[in-house]
Design an enzyme around this catalytic site. Structure first.
Site, PDB file in Angstrom:
ATOM      1  N   GLY A  85       0.818  -1.204   0.000  1.00  0.00           N
ATOM      2  CA  GLY A  85       0.000   0.000   0.000  1.00  0.00           C
ATOM      3  C   GLY A  85       0.855   1.258   0.000  1.00  0.00           C
ATOM      4  O   GLY A  85       0.526   2.258  -0.656  1.00  0.00           O
ATOM      5  N   GLN A 193      -7.832   0.643   4.055  1.00  0.00           N
ATOM      6  CA  GLN A 193      -8.666   0.118   5.151  1.00  0.00           C
ATOM      7  C   GLN A 193     -10.104  -0.161   4.703  1.00  0.00           C
ATOM      8  O   GLN A 193     -10.830  -0.886   5.373  1.00  0.00           O
ATOM      9  CB  GLN A 193      -8.691   1.103   6.333  1.00  0.00           C
ATOM     10  CG  GLN A 193      -7.373   1.225   7.053  1.00  0.00           C
ATOM     11  CD  GLN A 193      -7.025   0.008   7.898  1.00  0.00           C
ATOM     12  OE1 GLN A 193      -7.894  -0.745   8.336  1.00  0.00           O
ATOM     13  NE2 GLN A 193      -5.746  -0.204   8.125  1.00  0.00           N
ATOM     14  N   GLY A 214      -2.546  -5.907   0.240  1.00  0.00           N
ATOM     15  CA  GLY A 214      -2.967  -7.287   0.461  1.00  0.00           C
ATOM     16  C   GLY A 214      -3.128  -7.670   1.920  1.00  0.00           C
ATOM     17  O   GLY A 214      -4.112  -8.290   2.311  1.00  0.00           O
ATOM     18  N   HIS A 215      -2.168  -7.250   2.754  1.00  0.00           N
ATOM     19  CA  HIS A 215      -2.150  -7.823   4.106  1.00  0.00           C
ATOM     20  C   HIS A 215      -3.198  -7.224   5.043  1.00  0.00           C
ATOM     21  O   HIS A 215      -3.357  -7.686   6.173  1.00  0.00           O
ATOM     22  CB  HIS A 215      -0.743  -7.745   4.717  1.00  0.00           C
ATOM     23  CG  HIS A 215      -0.308  -6.387   5.168  1.00  0.00           C
ATOM     24  ND1 HIS A 215      -0.336  -6.005   6.487  1.00  0.00           N
ATOM     25  CD2 HIS A 215       0.183  -5.340   4.485  1.00  0.00           C
ATOM     26  CE1 HIS A 215       0.131  -4.770   6.587  1.00  0.00           C
ATOM     27  NE2 HIS A 215       0.447  -4.342   5.380  1.00  0.00           N
ATOM     28  N   THR A 251      10.198  -7.947 -11.820  1.00  0.00           N
ATOM     29  CA  THR A 251       9.517  -9.212 -12.117  1.00  0.00           C
ATOM     30  C   THR A 251       8.310  -9.367 -11.195  1.00  0.00           C
ATOM     31  O   THR A 251       8.409  -9.177  -9.981  1.00  0.00           O
ATOM     32  CB  THR A 251      10.491 -10.397 -11.950  1.00  0.00           C
ATOM     33  OG1 THR A 251      11.606 -10.167 -12.820  1.00  0.00           O
ATOM     34  CG2 THR A 251       9.826 -11.714 -12.293  1.00  0.00           C
ATOM     35  N   CYS A 339       2.860   2.061  13.092  1.00  0.00           N
ATOM     36  CA  CYS A 339       4.031   2.878  12.772  1.00  0.00           C
ATOM     37  C   CYS A 339       4.332   3.853  13.893  1.00  0.00           C
ATOM     38  O   CYS A 339       5.480   4.202  14.125  1.00  0.00           O
ATOM     39  CB  CYS A 339       3.816   3.650  11.498  1.00  0.00           C
ATOM     40  SG  CYS A 339       2.743   2.834  10.335  1.00  0.00           S
TER      41      CYS A 339
HETATM   42  C1  LIG Z   1      -1.496  -0.214   6.226  1.00  0.00           C
HETATM   43  C2  LIG Z   1      -1.862   1.013   5.510  1.00  0.00           C
HETATM   44  C3  LIG Z   1      -1.052   1.521   4.476  1.00  0.00           C
HETATM   45  C4  LIG Z   1       0.263   0.878   4.110  1.00  0.00           C
HETATM   46  O1  LIG Z   1       0.105  -0.370   3.488  1.00  0.00           O
HETATM   47  P1  LIG Z   1       1.368  -1.372   3.486  1.00  0.00           P
HETATM   48  O2  LIG Z   1       0.958  -2.454   2.543  1.00  0.00           O
HETATM   49  O3  LIG Z   1       1.542  -1.843   4.875  1.00  0.00           O
HETATM   50  O4  LIG Z   1       2.524  -0.604   2.982  1.00  0.00           O
HETATM   51  C5  LIG Z   1      -1.450   2.659   3.834  1.00  0.00           C
HETATM   52  N1  LIG Z   1      -2.587   3.295   4.173  1.00  0.00           N
HETATM   53  C6  LIG Z   1      -3.403   2.832   5.132  1.00  0.00           C
HETATM   54  C7  LIG Z   1      -4.656   3.563   5.440  1.00  0.00           C
HETATM   55  C8  LIG Z   1      -3.054   1.694   5.845  1.00  0.00           C
HETATM   56  O5  LIG Z   1      -3.851   1.257   6.822  1.00  0.00           O
END
Ligand SMILES: *Cc1c(COP(=O)(O)O)cnc(C)c1O
Length: 428
Positions: A85, A193, A214-215, A251, A339
């Site tokens: 993200g 989110q 994804g996560h 890749t 974070c």
């Molecule tokens: C977790 C998050 C991100 C960052 O995504 P990552 O895949 O962990 O880099 C960005 N924006 C929001 C609102 C998030 O909750």
């Protein structure tokens, strides 16, 4: 029956842990792990290679893209795979700024964005771009008219998140998108989110770009998405091969792309039912916490809120001790975002909604997920009051309050929608 914190802690060794931090990351679904394992075992080919193994990998990648596009109601060529993200946010913001700097060097965002957006904006500021950071109200809500008022002739991009990761507030991005379109300004929204929790249709929402991860969606860490409307032209940030229509070298991560498609499909198939289920649990949690624990407020919007998010402030408590104590009792929660929990600064989002630093420090984010049960909520509603009581009994602020030397900012009965004005009544 007066169970103490120590007794609960001893018991907790025999209880399964309860994960309440789904906004930070989610455990990949079993079916998603199967997709990854199968591709890693059977289809290791490079999608750019001109032989059978390569064609098979390319096919899997394009199938994933098509599935995701159909989930979002957009064209497959509008879907780009990224590493996360954060990369998608960086790409949308910096890519748009670099592509359009001939037209102007002004960008607009909000004070409650994720650091992936805020720090991208700050990086641009250091390069001479000018950024307007729009304030939100005490619920984290943005008045879309503020965007209209902030747009200037030299504005090239507006970036406003769809839903906040800390306090769960859902912002009116469809209206904001319409305002941007009318003004001819590109509009990006961080939808990380929101995806899988509430309906997300980038086109209907009038966005030019959206970021996803994804996560946060029961797929693995290390895969992200960017929706980019056909015709929205931005610069590339990752130079390299001709992958992703020559716009993002590297890749491709075939297995994780397929995993993300699978996770998204599964989340959407179940979203209406699952979101309602989580909302019921969330509301029982919120009511229970406010009722059981005096001097407690809910942060974020009471109704325009992600189905899985609860965020509280408990007065008279300092630091991150709530998290440590909950951890000892078997719960994984967050105090703000993952974070910020490594630093001692209060969360920028909680400060942006007007919480004094002292109140922001005593905050707790609880985010539910597909694995959350009724019993998890019951157990938490039993344990959290023990934790808060114990911490308050150790707090000099609380003892000042009990001796009448300190005025509380949050009333004893608590609040679902409290606007705090003025500074904290610290004892001198
Ligand atoms: C977790 C998050 C991100 C960052 O995504 P990552 O895949 O962990 O880099 C960005 N924006 C929001 C609102 C998030 O909750």
């Amino acid at each position: 029956m007066n169970i103490t914190f120590e007794e609960r802690m001893r018991e907790s060794i025999n209880r399964p842990r309860i994960y309440f931090d789904h906004a930070a990351t989610t455990a990949p679904r079993a079916e998603v792990i199967d997709v990854v394992a199968k591709i890693l075992r059977e289809d290791f080919g490079n999608p750019s290679s001109f032989y059978n193994e390569g064609h098979r990998a390319a096919r899997l990648l394009e199938d994933a893209r098509t599935t995701i596009a159909s989930c979002l109601d957009v064209l497959p060529e509008e879907i780009f795979f990224t590493s996360c993200g954060t990369e998608s946010d960086n790409w949308a913001i910096k890519g748009a700024a670099y592509a359009r700097q001939g037209k102007g060097r002004h960008l607009i965002t909000t004070t409650i964005e994720h650091h992936a957006v805020l720090h991208s904006m700050e990086a641009l500021e250091r390069e001479g771009f000018e950024i307007t950071y729009l304030d939100v109200d005490h619920r984290g809500m943005l008045d879309s008219e503020k965007v209209r008022d902030a747009i200037r002739d030299d504005t090239i991009l507006v970036s406003v998140m769809m839903a906040n990761n800390e306090i769960g507030t859902i912002l009116p991005i469809k209206e904001i998108g319409a305002i941007c379109r009318e003004a001819g300004v590109l509009f990006h929204s961080d939808g990380v989110q929101a995806l899988g929790a509430i309906p997300v249709h980038p086109q209907e929402l009038n966005t030019d770009m959206m970021s996803f991860s994804g996560h946060k969606l029961y797929a693995p860490k290390g895969i992200g998405l960017m929706y980019k409307r056909k015709g929205a032209r931005i610069n590339s940030l990752i130079d390299g091969g001709a992958q992703e229509k020559r716009q993002r070298g590297g890749t491709e991560n075939v297995a994780y792309s397929a995993a993300l498609a699978k996770a998204l499909e599964m989340s959407l198939a179940d979203m209406e039912h699952e979101s309602r289920r989580q909302m019921v649990l969330r509301d029982r949690l919120i009511r229970g916490v406010i009722e059981r624990i005096p001097h407690t407020k809910l942060n974020g919007h009471a109704t325009e809120r992600l189905p899985n998010n609860a965020n509280f402030s408990f007065e008279f408590i300092e630091g991150e001790s709530i998290l440590l104590f909950l951890d000892k009792l078997g719960y994984a929660c967050s105090s703000g975002s993952a974070c910020t929990s490594a630093s001692l600064d209060p969360s920028h989002v909680l400060l942006a909604i007007g919480l004094p630093a002292e109140i922001a420090h005593g905050s707790l984010r609880v985010t539910l997920g597909i694995d959350t049960t009724d019993e998890d909520i019951d157990s938490f509603l039993f344990d959290l009051p023990l934790v808060i009581e114990r911490l308050r009994n150790m707090s000099p602020l609380y003892s000042d309050y009990r001796r009448g030397k300190l005025q509380p900012l949050i009333p004893e009965e608590g609040s679902l929608d409290l606007k705090i004005d003025g500074s904290y009544g610290w004892p001198s």
